[in-house]
Design an enzyme around this catalytic site. Sequence first.
Site, PDB file in Angstrom:
ATOM      1  N   ASP A 265       0.870  -1.118  -0.093  1.00 18.28           N
ATOM      2  CA  ASP A 265      -0.060  -0.059   0.053  1.00 18.28           C
ATOM      3  C   ASP A 265       1.023   1.244  -0.236  1.00 18.28           C
ATOM      4  OD1 ASP A 265      -2.073   1.805   0.304  1.00 18.28           O
ATOM      5  OD2 ASP A 265      -2.537   1.515   2.349  1.00 18.28           O
ATOM      6  N   LYS A 272       1.501   7.830   0.889  1.00 17.54           N
ATOM      7  CA  LYS A 272       2.181   7.794   2.193  1.00 17.54           C
ATOM      8  C   LYS A 272       3.538   8.686   2.117  1.00 17.54           C
ATOM      9  CE  LYS A 272      -0.064   3.582   3.481  1.00 17.54           C
ATOM     10  NZ  LYS A 272      -1.119   3.942   4.421  1.00 17.54           N
ATOM     11  N   ASP A 342      -5.977   6.388  -0.362  1.00 19.24           N
ATOM     12  CA  ASP A 342      -5.148   5.507   0.657  1.00 19.24           C
ATOM     13  C   ASP A 342      -6.433   5.062   1.684  1.00 19.24           C
ATOM     14  OD1 ASP A 342      -3.078   4.634   2.165  1.00 19.24           O
ATOM     15  OD2 ASP A 342      -2.649   6.286   3.312  1.00 19.24           O
ATOM     16  N   ARG A 346     -11.412  -0.599   2.246  1.00 21.79           N
ATOM     17  CA  ARG A 346     -12.388  -0.864   2.405  1.00 21.79           C
ATOM     18  C   ARG A 346     -13.302  -0.919   1.043  1.00 21.79           C
ATOM     19  NH1 ARG A 346     -12.677   5.201   5.009  1.00 21.79           N
ATOM     20  NH2 ARG A 346     -11.113   4.142   5.710  1.00 21.79           N
TER      21      ARG A 346
END
Length: 523
Positions: A265, A272, A342, A346
């Site tokens: 991720d 990030k 990010d 979900r």
Amino acid sequence: MASVVLEFKPSAGDSEPQNRPVLIIGQLVNLQKVGWNQIKGKLQPGVSKETWQAALGALNPNPTDSCPLYLNHAAVAALPSRVSRHNSPSSAHFVTRLVRSCLPGGSNRCIVMVCEHSDVFASSCAIARAFPLFTRRSSSSRRAEKKNVTVEFLIVEQDSSTLDAAELECLSNAADGVRLAARIVDTPCNEMNTDHFLDEIRAVGTELGITPVIIRGEELKQKGFGGIYGVGKAAEHPPALAVLSHKPDGATQTIAWVGKGIVYDTGGLSIKGKTTMPGMKRDCGGAAAILGAFRATVKQGFNDNLHAVFCLAENAVGPIATRPDDIHTLYSGKTVEINNTDAEGRLVLADGVVYASKDLSADIILDMATLTGAQGISTGKHHAAVMTNNEQWEIACVRAGRSSGDLAHPLVYCPELHFSEFTSAVADMKNSVADRENAQSSCAGLFIGSHLGFDWPGVWVHVDIASPVHAGERATGFGVAMLMALFGQASDDCTLNNVSPLGAAASMNEDQMERDCKRRRLV
């Protein structure tokens, strides 16, 4: 650690500690119940009865303590004398720590776990966590020898007896599941991309005689899986939805476990920072736990339909990456305005749970994910955060956490107060909250549940394991033990029946349960 072979035996046999180093571990009150004749064969001649008794007298756990018995060949370690109501009676986290810090070195070692029968399952999984499988240290590649660790349980109750073959098989399968999950989570994305994860799924399927269903790449887009496809489309290795299905004759209900498998991720275009991106190889922890638990559960015999659904993607940056402001249509048919790339987990899970409902006709759907950094703030580093539309299952998750050592604590479930955080002017919802100070972890779970529908008649459970998935820089295999315990009422295995908070194990008294288990072992 990576070359350790872990074996659970009814008796480890006798051996001098200089030939086979030994660690004896348990609560002090339980250690004091052990007769010298029960353990002298593992300690003599280096350790006398007087030395053993003196060591027990010197232990003062606060919360733990240890004492060497014979040079660096033998030691005894004491667990906390008592734990709070939100901890596991097994002190599972302390078991792992003491094994890591106190087990003497050597190529052939022994652990004697002294405990009550009800703590055997949690203790075995805790021991397994102390022996991770993944390493790329060059020194380990030059060592061909395998190290053996033999685990023996001494049960201190009045009707104590050695564990039988069926119980030991369950402990071994659970430990293998924990170590499998931890290995996948520890493995970096250059060795555990979506291709490699699918290989892991196929390998488990082959072992169990199950052919996985795999929907991948452009086929995801064509079939309407806008969440999984949108998250993973920019990566070199395409996203996928994979399903392993166990469908025994006589099943009375259908259960689906849905795992978030983000193999890495970056955050996508909402990228990030340099201090928050390292460690994001662990974002597949939910899918890894479900794979390990599915393997162990099916091997132990499971009486209901059980589907393991893996939502696999790499949230990468590239020319075709999803942009903030893009709108995706998910498998539910609902549209989502992306305001944070990010907040990708979900999206893939929303597709996964709807697939479980629509295509698999699941009565019970549990999703497991390293979903939110806010989980660690909500419930801490050791407790998973649980949210569900069913109060009985909320209680069951907490109890399963205590009996398995994979601790859990409830989140607020209140969609009428929180779901408005996702209001969008141009789509059915946004994918990230407007107010990050308003129950972030609960809101993230509600996003997933909203695609099933808050009036969905089945049981939906969401488990956020973002913090418990690792301890320091090592994966824990968290979630495997919890799933096995939570659904143990549907197992053929008496050990899992006994740690299950649901069904027969919860309603029958312990004497009746034990009689039933013994009867089944004889058949």
